[in-house]
Design a protein around this motif. Structure first.
Motif: not given
Length: 409
Positions: A365-379
């Motif tokens: 999951l960390a490859q795509y972001g974090s709860l604090d900084a935000g994640f990439v769009a699932y798309t």
């Protein structure tokens, strides 16, 4: 949220970072003078920032004008290892626990909502302390710690929802879109609690396709989400068949006020429930048998909804929900881990395997972001990315499914 509504018993467990209070021989605990804590509206002043492992006491005085709480948090800032609540203005309460070596945080929560004030690092040094208490006592401590975790998350959800709704109702959609995944994380970590309360979770968290299928009024987070991320022309609803604009139009100012106020009221109902006697009674009845089922239920939330990209159909913020569900599941497991290990080599091996499964999933999951900084769009995830995450979920689900029988052995 998933279409499936048959939710197993809630999870309750015991932190490895902290021995449960009352479960250590006096000779093993370091003699330590009580630390004093002064809680006010803006501060949480602790008389020291370090202690020696063993029995640790905090004398907490409420020097403010609102009822308050005091927490000792684990190094991740999420897991609660000790707390006292309902400290009225002008009164004091004592927190006594057995602290293992490690890094912690102290924090006060005036008003018993929000993320607290005066968060400060706290260090415990010395040798590890062996558990010697009765099994039943340790299990009760696990129940109490899980209850504290749920109350903390809902306590942070209340003001976060209030701010989110204020932005939505005023038409500040940019601010509301930014807050949406952050607010939902508090809910997603403890989602099975609301799912056990009849129609409360449907009002808060049903997707449009689920509400339509069950003939319910569609309200809550996802109704607001569709206003904030206006469907593109030709877009389909989550059922893959119904045009997104069919029988739907962006909410008017008055409708936004109604949806926002309803969400605030529903979240307040959840807050009242987890701070009431009924919730305590439910946890007591479930006991150790409900511990691992809650961890499994939250991982199932990921497997049956988030990994499909169907939860946040308009915002594509599914990875934030995904991460929060995993955090809640891991939290529940961490509280029962000791009970699994106590079942001998097989139990210890199972606990280690589950540890590894969570670590692998979190790293992916960390490859795509974090709860604090935000994640990439699932798309933005490829089919290969989704398959890799699915494989990791399945790899964790297999040993996790054995946990209930192990801790009950």
């Amino acid at each position: 949220m998933t279409v499936r509504r048959l939710i197993p018993a809630l999870a309750v467990t015991a932190l490895g970072a902290l021995a449960l209070s009352g479960c250590v021989a006096k000779s093993d605990a370091a003699a330590t003078d009580a630390l004093t804590v002064s809680s006010t509206a803006s501060a949480c002043d602790v008389s020291g920032d370090a202690a020696t492992s063993g029995t640790l006491t905090f004398d907490v005085s409420n020097d403010g004008d609102d009822v308050t709480e005091f927490y000792l948090l684990a190094e991740d800032g999420l897991r609660i290892v000790g707390e006292v609540e309902n400290i009225a203005p002008g009164t004091s309460r004592t927190l006594t626990l057995v602290a293992q070596p490690g890094d912690y945080f102290t924090v006060c929560k005036p008003g018993m909502t929000g993320d607290g004030v005066g968060r400060a690092a706290f260090t415990v040094s010395g040798d590890a302390v062996a558990l010697t208490g009765e099994d039943a006592e340790q299990k009760q401590q696990a129940v109490d710690l899980y209850a504290a975790f749920v109350k903390d998350q809902v306590g942070q959800l209340v003001p976060a929802v209030s701010d989110f709704v204020a932005a939505y109702e005023s038409g500040d959609d940019e601010a509301a879109r930014t807050q949406f995944p952050q607010v939902r994380a508090y809910y997603e970590r403890i989602e099975p609690v609301a799912e056990a309360l009849g129609d409360l979770d449907p009002r808060i968290d049903y997707r449009e396709v689920d509400a339509v299928a069950e003939g319910l009024d569609w309200t809550g987070f996802h109704r607001i989400e569709k206003d904030l991320w206006v469907p593109a022309e030709g877009a389909l609803n989550a059922d893959g068949e119904t045009p997104a604009w069919q029988d739907w139009a962006p909410s008017t100012t008055e409708e936004r006020a109604a949806y926002g106020d309803q969400l605030i009221a529903d979240v307040q109902e959840l807050y009242d429930y987890v701070h009431g006697e009924d919730f305590s009674a439910v946890l007591a009845d479930q006991g150790i048998g409900g511990i691992s089922n809650g961890a499994i239920a939250l991982l199932d939330e990921v497997a049956t909804g988030k990994i499909q990209g169907e939860e946040d159909w308009w915002s594509h913020t599914d990875l934030s929900d995904f991460a929060a569900n995993v955090e809640g599941s891991k939290m529940a497991f961490s509280l029962v881990r000791d009970f699994a290990e106590a079942q001998g080599d097989d139990g210890a091996a199972l606990a280690d395997e589950i540890d590894g499964g969570y670590a692998d999933l979190e790293a992916a999951l960390a490859q795509y972001g974090s709860l604090d900084a935000g994640f990439v769009a699932y798309t933005e995830l490829t089919d290969e990315d989704k398959r890799a995450l699915t494989d990791l979920i399945n790899a964790l689900a297999e040993p996790l499914a054995q946990l209930t029988n192990t801790v009950l052995a």
